[in-house]
Design a protein around this motif. Structure first.
Motif: not given
Ligand code: DGP
Ligand code: NA
Ligand code: NA
Length: 236
Positions: A100, A133, A65, A63, A125-126, A79, A129-130, A121, A92, A172-174, A96, A19
């Motif tokens: 796509r 988590l 998501p 873009r 990224s998918g 988000l 980011y996962s 993205r 999640q 936003e989250r993250y 995501f 980000d």
């Protein structure tokens, strides 16, 4: 412009990064540069729209998501709202990925029609980011298997100091330092993974001013577009 039947396929160009690394800005600058240079592109713009036959010379958002679809709206709510209903990381991830897949056919159709596609993205990224988590890399990769494979991945590398100077994180989250540090480490891990290391991934020092980064990207992407014209599009 040459008629479509005389053209080779377009190139799939992906921007990745943390980000505030400047992905969206660079994607739009590239779209404009290619369009002005006579290239046919489907690309990011501030307004998200589906592809159409009159896309030539027009900028489109691709873009992820993609918040305009039903699944995208679910992700957007999650988000952007701190008190949204919790979504398990595995759920999640699959949403995501599904988001796509919702665009996969349109991307492939554009490439075949000789139009290059710029994505802000994508699968990288998918997965990353996962993983950040707590999910396992090897669990995260299969849902994206079969999506159109990028011809080039532009990774915008930004230092935490410069990112911080570009302004506060959004709400936003993250978008917090702890998560972004994990994301950066996981991008490194993913790019070293055997399934991905032969993707055409290029690092750009995104601490530099916008136009300097842009010039390097245009130079690379123009070579990529010229080279892919006669090669078939493959899958991730
Ligand atoms: P953006 O619209 O580029 O600001 O991205 C929204 C946020 O969603 C950003 O923090 C990255 C995150 N994100 C993007 N794609 C995925 C994905 O596939 N999985 C997960 N878990 N997060 C993602
Ligand atoms: Na963001
Ligand atoms: Na962005």
């Amino acid at each position: 412009r040459r008629p479509a039947f005389m053209m080779g396929r377009g190139a799939l160009i992906v921007f990745e990064g943390l980000d505030r690394s400047g992905k969206s800005t660079q994607a739009q600058l590239l779209a404009r540069a290619l369009t002005e240079g006579g290239k046919d592109v489907l690309a990011p713009s501030p307004v998200q729209r589906p592809p159409s036959d009159d896309a030539a010379g027009v900028e489109y958002v691709w873009r992820f998501p993609d918040r305009s679809t039903h699944i995208g709206q679910t992700l957007n709510t999650y988000l952007s709202s701190k008190d949204a209903e919790p979504l398990h990381p595995r759920v999640q991830h699959l949403l995501f990925s599904a988001n796509r897949w919702e665009r996969a056919e349109a991307i492939r159709a554009a490439l075949v029609a000789g139009r290059s596609v710029i994505l802000d993205r994508y699968t990288y990224s998918g997965i990353v980011y996962s993983c950040s988590l707590g999910l396992e890399l090897d669990w995260c990769m299969p849902p994206d298997a079969g999506l159109p494979r990028p011809d080039v991945v532009c990774f915008l590398s930004v230092s935490p100091e410069v990112a911080a100077r570009r302004g506060e994180f959004g709400l936003e989250r993250y978008e917090n330092t702890e998560m972004q540090r994990r994301v950066r480490d996981n991008f490194e891990r993913l790019f070293a993974h055997t399934a991905v290391s032969d993707h055409n991934i290029h690092n750009f020092d995104a601490d530099r001013e916008m136009q300097a980064v842009h010039r390097d990207i245009v130079e690379l992407v123009q070579r990529v577009i010229a080279n892919v014209a006669d090669s078939p599009s493959t899958s991730v």
